[in-house]
Design a protein around this motif. Structure first.
Motif, PDB file in Angstrom:
ATOM      1  N   ASP A  66      -7.839  14.407   3.352  1.00 17.52           N
ATOM      2  CA  ASP A  66      -7.058  15.317   2.529  1.00 17.52           C
ATOM      3  C   ASP A  66      -5.679  14.741   2.237  1.00 17.52           C
ATOM      4  N   ALA A  67      -5.055  14.123   3.241  1.00 18.51           N
ATOM      5  CA  ALA A  67      -3.746  13.505   3.021  1.00 18.51           C
ATOM      6  C   ALA A  67      -3.857  12.331   2.069  1.00 18.51           C
ATOM      7  N   GLY A  68      -4.935  11.572   2.164  1.00 19.85           N
ATOM      8  CA  GLY A  68      -5.097  10.408   1.301  1.00 19.85           C
ATOM      9  C   GLY A  68      -5.410  10.767  -0.133  1.00 19.85           C
ATOM     10  N   VAL A  69      -6.310  11.712  -0.338  1.00 24.16           N
ATOM     11  CA  VAL A  69      -6.753  12.037  -1.696  1.00 24.16           C
ATOM     12  C   VAL A  69      -5.622  12.641  -2.514  1.00 24.16           C
ATOM     13  N   VAL A 126       0.854  -1.177   0.000  1.00 23.67           N
ATOM     14  CA  VAL A 126       0.000   0.000   0.000  1.00 23.67           C
ATOM     15  C   VAL A 126       0.896   1.235   0.000  1.00 23.67           C
ATOM     16  N   GLU A 127       0.283   2.387  -0.253  1.00 22.66           N
ATOM     17  CA  GLU A 127       0.971   3.652  -0.070  1.00 22.66           C
ATOM     18  C   GLU A 127       0.579   4.215   1.292  1.00 22.66           C
ATOM     19  N   TRP A 128       1.512   4.931   1.906  1.00 23.24           N
ATOM     20  CA  TRP A 128       1.275   5.458   3.247  1.00 23.24           C
ATOM     21  C   TRP A 128       1.226   6.977   3.219  1.00 23.24           C
ATOM     22  N   ALA A 129       0.379   7.536   4.056  1.00 25.40           N
ATOM     23  CA  ALA A 129       0.273   8.988   4.187  1.00 25.40           C
ATOM     24  C   ALA A 129      -0.032   9.298   5.650  1.00 25.40           C
ATOM     25  N   ARG A 175      -2.788  11.505  -2.842  1.00 26.78           N
ATOM     26  CA  ARG A 175      -1.976  10.424  -3.409  1.00 26.78           C
ATOM     27  C   ARG A 175      -2.771   9.548  -4.369  1.00 26.78           C
ATOM     28  N   THR A 176      -3.948   9.992  -4.741  1.00 29.56           N
ATOM     29  CA  THR A 176      -4.793   9.201  -5.632  1.00 29.56           C
ATOM     30  C   THR A 176      -4.956   9.900  -6.975  1.00 29.56           C
ATOM     31  N   ALA A 177      -5.353   9.118  -7.984  1.00 31.17           N
ATOM     32  CA  ALA A 177      -5.549   9.668  -9.324  1.00 31.17           C
ATOM     33  C   ALA A 177      -6.877   9.261  -9.949  1.00 31.17           C
ATOM     34  N   ALA A 178      -7.547   8.227  -9.418  1.00 29.55           N
ATOM     35  CA  ALA A 178      -8.792   7.738 -10.012  1.00 29.55           C
ATOM     36  C   ALA A 178      -9.921   8.744  -9.808  1.00 29.55           C
ATOM     37  N   GLU A 179     -10.932   8.650 -10.650  1.00 29.29           N
ATOM     38  CA  GLU A 179     -12.085   9.541 -10.539  1.00 29.29           C
ATOM     39  C   GLU A 179     -13.021   9.122  -9.407  1.00 29.29           C
TER      40      GLU A 179
END
Length: 291
Positions: free
Chosen positions: A76-79, A59-62, A81-85
């Motif tokens: 806010d920290a999680g979003v 996984v990715e960590w934030a 690191r994301t790119a999907a719609e």
């Protein structure tokens, strides 16, 4: 199912657990965090917001800023690191959340054209941490809230969801069951050991431990084990199922089909073995004499 990224919130002080590392508490041999990660394997990216710890898959960590800043700061920290719609959002303390519920949330988001799909529990309460969100609406509202309040630390989740156009999805019996207290943990641990659940729970735990992603027909293997035990000898049951797994792995190709084919061959052999034992003594000699 629509493509999506996942954000799992694994922070918080767990005050009602005496400050214990709640995502790391084990239920059925697996941590609560790993149980949640298991239902979002199809995510393009899975971001866990919280302290780093061992997990069954990458996984990715934030981390939210400041640490302990609450769910909106964590989102806010999680979003970022994301790119999907589409974004699936789950808290890390849901021992019984199912992959089918994940599909229903994401399907509802896509089919409705709304900005969020929230799970609703049996008491009619929205569950914003068991939900699917449009990424852009979430980013928009988080930015507006940060501008209005100066930062997101300590702000309640309802400030986000009340501004979104949402569709609601009814929860299954245990989808929204979360573990806030040691009593909740004890109840979850007791339930997975009930007769109707223990085998599926055990199989999932073993697959996670071994790093196997395979849909196993447990009924097929149990029938094979029964046939081997009754038609040959009791110790033949576990040994036969082991050999079936080994043969399926050697065969390669489609995993479930390879298991089914190996199990079929072993079951046929067990049936032939058992039939031989039913023959009457001296039957072969009598048949030879007639010749």
């Amino acid at each position: 199912m629509t493509a999506y990224d996942a954000i799992v919130l694994a922070g918080g002080a767990a005050k009602r657990l005496g400050g214990a590392d709640k995502p790391g508490v084990r239920v059925g041999g697996r941590t609560l965090l790993d149980r949640v990660l298991g239902v979002c394997r199809a995510a393009g990216v899975t971001v866990v917001v919280g302290g780093r710890r061992p997990t069954v898959r990458a996984v990715e960590w934030a981390r939210e800023a400041p640490a302990g800043g609450g769910p909106l700061a964590a989102l806010d920290a999680g979003v970022r690191r994301t790119a999907a719609e589409s974004l699936l959002v789950l808290s890390a303390d849901l021992p019984f959340i199912g992959a089918e519920t994940v599909r229903r949330l994401l399907d509802a988001l896509e089919a409705s054209g709304k900005e969020a799909a929230l799970l609703v529990d049996a008491d009619g309460r929205d569950q914003p941490l068991v939900a699917a969100y449009g990424a852009e609406p979430m980013r928009r509202e988080l930015a507006l809230l940060a501008a209005e309040h100066g930062n997101l630390s300590g702000l309640p989740l309802r400030l986000l969801t009340r501004e979104l156009d949402v569709v609601r999805v009814d929860a299954g019996p245990l989808d929204s069951f979360d573990c806030d207290t040691w009593e909740d943990i004890a109840a979850a641990r007791a339930r997975i050991r009930e007769h109707g659940h223990v085998l599926d729970e055990w199989m999932t735990a073993v697959k996670d431990e071994l790093g196997i992603e395979l849909d196993v027909d447990t009924g097929l293997l149990l029938d094979l084990a029964r046939d081997a035990a009754h038609g040959v000898a009791r110790p033949a049951a576990p040994l036969t199922t082991f050999l079936v797994g080994y043969a399926a792995a050697k065969a390669g190709g489609d995993g479930p089909q390879a298991v089914a084919e190996a199990a079929r061959k072993a079951a046929d052999l067990a049936a032939r073995w058992a039939d031989e034992g039913k023959e009457e003594p001296g039957q072969d000699d009598e048949e030879a004499g007639r010749g």
